[in-house]
Design an enzyme around this catalytic site. Structure first.
Site, short mmCIF file in Angstrom:
data_model
loop_
_atom_site.label_atom_id
_atom_site.label_comp_id
_atom_site.label_asym_id
_atom_site.label_seq_id
_atom_site.Cartn_x
_atom_site.Cartn_y
_atom_site.Cartn_z
N SER A 136 -1.86 0.36 -4.40
CA SER A 136 -1.42 1.45 -3.52
C SER A 136 -2.11 2.74 -3.96
O SER A 136 -1.99 3.14 -5.13
CB SER A 136 0.11 1.61 -3.63
OG SER A 136 0.56 2.63 -2.76
N LYS A 162 -4.26 -0.35 -0.20
CA LYS A 162 -3.25 0.27 0.65
C LYS A 162 -3.38 1.77 0.50
O LYS A 162 -3.37 2.27 -0.64
CB LYS A 162 -1.88 -0.22 0.22
CG LYS A 162 -0.69 0.65 0.62
CD LYS A 162 0.61 -0.10 0.34
CE LYS A 162 1.73 0.85 -0.04
NZ LYS A 162 3.01 0.11 -0.24
N LYS A 164 -1.84 5.48 1.27
CA LYS A 164 -0.72 6.29 1.73
C LYS A 164 -1.23 7.22 2.81
O LYS A 164 -2.33 7.80 2.66
CB LYS A 164 -0.13 7.10 0.57
CG LYS A 164 0.59 6.28 -0.47
CD LYS A 164 1.82 5.62 0.11
CE LYS A 164 2.57 4.87 -0.97
NZ LYS A 164 3.77 4.20 -0.46
N ASP A 190 0.41 2.93 4.49
CA ASP A 190 1.86 3.08 4.31
C ASP A 190 2.23 4.54 4.58
O ASP A 190 1.75 5.43 3.88
CB ASP A 190 2.26 2.69 2.89
CG ASP A 190 3.79 2.68 2.70
OD1 ASP A 190 4.24 2.29 1.62
OD2 ASP A 190 4.51 3.05 3.66
N GLU A 215 2.56 0.13 7.40
CA GLU A 215 3.86 0.01 6.73
C GLU A 215 4.75 1.21 7.05
O GLU A 215 4.32 2.35 6.92
CB GLU A 215 3.63 -0.09 5.22
CG GLU A 215 4.81 -0.48 4.38
CD GLU A 215 4.46 -0.59 2.91
OE1 GLU A 215 3.26 -0.75 2.57
OE2 GLU A 215 5.38 -0.48 2.08
N ASP A 240 9.45 -1.68 5.27
CA ASP A 240 9.76 -1.56 3.85
C ASP A 240 11.17 -0.96 3.76
O ASP A 240 12.16 -1.69 3.72
CB ASP A 240 8.69 -0.67 3.18
CG ASP A 240 9.00 -0.29 1.74
OD1 ASP A 240 8.12 0.31 1.10
OD2 ASP A 240 10.11 -0.57 1.26
N LYS A 264 11.08 -5.96 -1.56
CA LYS A 264 11.30 -5.30 -2.86
C LYS A 264 12.71 -5.66 -3.33
O LYS A 264 13.70 -5.21 -2.75
CB LYS A 264 11.22 -3.78 -2.73
CG LYS A 264 9.85 -3.22 -2.40
CD LYS A 264 9.94 -1.71 -2.24
CE LYS A 264 8.58 -1.12 -1.97
NZ LYS A 264 8.66 0.34 -1.72
N GLY A 292 6.06 -2.63 -4.47
CA GLY A 292 6.16 -2.10 -5.82
C GLY A 292 6.89 -0.78 -5.84
O GLY A 292 6.86 -0.03 -4.86
#
Ligand SMILES: CC(=O)N[C@@H](Cc1ccc2ccccc2c1)C(=O)O
Ligand SMILES: [Mg+2]
Length: 369
Positions: A136, A162, A164, A190, A215, A240, A264, A292
């Site tokens: 991430s 991934k 952000k 995400d 995400e 998520d 998660k 995570g």
């Protein structure tokens, strides 16, 4: 199982670099490390809540309080009947506080499995010895800084990137990464709830970049909104924050709000519910991957075991310890050809390093059963 003592340690782990998301920037990872002491074994787990209620409503000071004053007494009421399988039901009357419930169930499960010599992977149903690692990547100050960071992670062997995103940092960074690293790079984004349905046309601008998934584009309680967004963009939606139980997973899948789920254990109350979500998703043909929460090696070990279940078919945010920490609380998890090895020892299968733990512990609260 007869618990003698439960210890709560507040731990401050410096991050190797700031981690910026749509909900803020972290420069350290503060966690509550829980140790369950029984006559036969010690169980370890970490509460993945942040110090501030920004990823979710949970935060560490509240977690310590709800554990001590509202959750532990319900476990004590079980007496010797206590087992990991009974924890969720015993704690159910307390609303919410999933991460606090998760850390207790997980530490008790670890102690239980160490007593019987069974690994987390064996207990949960792992089918692989290693799991593919994604990474991430936070929001950065410039595109060139982002490209350097992505190049570094790819050089380390990460198999999936991934990014952000947030309004103002989305199409341009995605385009830059896709153009620089080519069409075969496994790439996803995400948003951590940063967008609304009014942004649908803007989010559709990401469709040409062949993302694996987008995400949590919108608020965690907007399941219907995600179902509507799914009709307006091509990129598959992954949830998520919205998914706190197997029931949430069934609802979101049935309403078409997501076609992939980030699992998660901390968010859903523990590994047993995480496995139920894995099973519900599998029954609907929906793939999952292991998210995570910047865990130390204690939580990372259990997550890697979970990520080895059959329907965890996408690389997770199960990154190496060095993604976040110069010195982990356990022996570091290190990439092997882009994969992490599933621990095989009893319980979580890793030892907590006492000197390191002592060096980052700010306070310890001991609750005698
Ligand atoms: C690896 C990753 O992106 N994790 C979370 C976001 C996140 C990021 C930073 C955090 C810091 C402290 C506590 C929780 C945090 C969660 C996510 O998937 O949405
Ligand atoms: Mg997320």
């Amino acid at each position: 199982m007869k618990i003698e003592t439960i210890e709560l340690r507040r731990v401050h782990m410096p991050l190797v670099r700031p981690f910026r998301t749509s909900f803020g920037t972290s420069t350290e990872r503060e966690v509550t490390v829980v140790r369950v002491i029984t006559a036969d074994a010690e169980g370890w787990a970490e509460c993945a809540a942040d110090a501030h209620p920004l990823y979710s409503s949970e935060f560490l000071d509240a977690s310590d309080l709800v554990i001590r004053d509202h959750l532990v007494p319900r476990l004590q009421a079980l007496g010797d009947r206590l087992s990991a399988e009974l924890v969720a039901t015993a704690l159910e009357p307390v609303k919410g506080h999933m991460m606090s419930k998760a850390v207790l169930e997980t530490a008790i499960l670890d102690a239980q499995l160490k007593t019987t010599g069974v690994s987390f992977g064996s207990h949960l149903g792992a089918v692989r010895d290693t799991v593919p690692a994604g990474v991430s990547v936070g929001i950065m100050d410039s595109i060139s800084e982002l490209l350097d960071a992505v190049a570094g992670y790819l050089a380390e062997g990460y198999l999936r990137i991934k990014l952000k995103i947030e309004p103002g940092w989305d199409v341009e960074p995605v385009r830059a990464v896709r153009e620089k690293f080519g069409p075969d790079l496994l790439l996803q984004v995400d948003a951590n709830t940063a967008y609304t349905l009014a942004d649908a046309r803007h989010l559709a601008l990401l469709d040409p970049f062949d993302l694996l998934l987008m995400e949590q584009p919108m608020k965690e309680d907007d399941i219907l909104g995600h179902a509507n967004l799914a009709k307006l963009i091509k990129t598959p939606i992954c949830l998520d924050e919205s998914i706190e139980s197997a029931r949430d997973a069934a609802t979101a899948i049935t309403l078409g709000a997501c076609s992939i789920i980030n699992v998660k254990p901390a968010r859903v109350g523990g590994y047993l519910e995480a496995r139920r979500i894995h099973d519900v998703a599998a029954a609907h043909g929906v793939p999952v991957w292991c998210g995570g929460m910047l865990e130390t090696g204690i939580g990372r070990a259990a997550n890697v075991a979970l990520a080895a279940l059959p329907n965890f078919v996408l690389p997770g945010d199960t990154s190496a310890s060095s993604r976040y920490f110069d010195q982990d609380l356990t022996a570091p998890f290190e990439l092997e050809n882009g994969h992490l090895r599933v621990p095989t020892g009893p319980g979580i299968g890793v030892e907590v390093l006492p000197d390191v733990l002592a060096s980052v512990t700010a306070s310890t609260d001991s609750i005698r059963f």
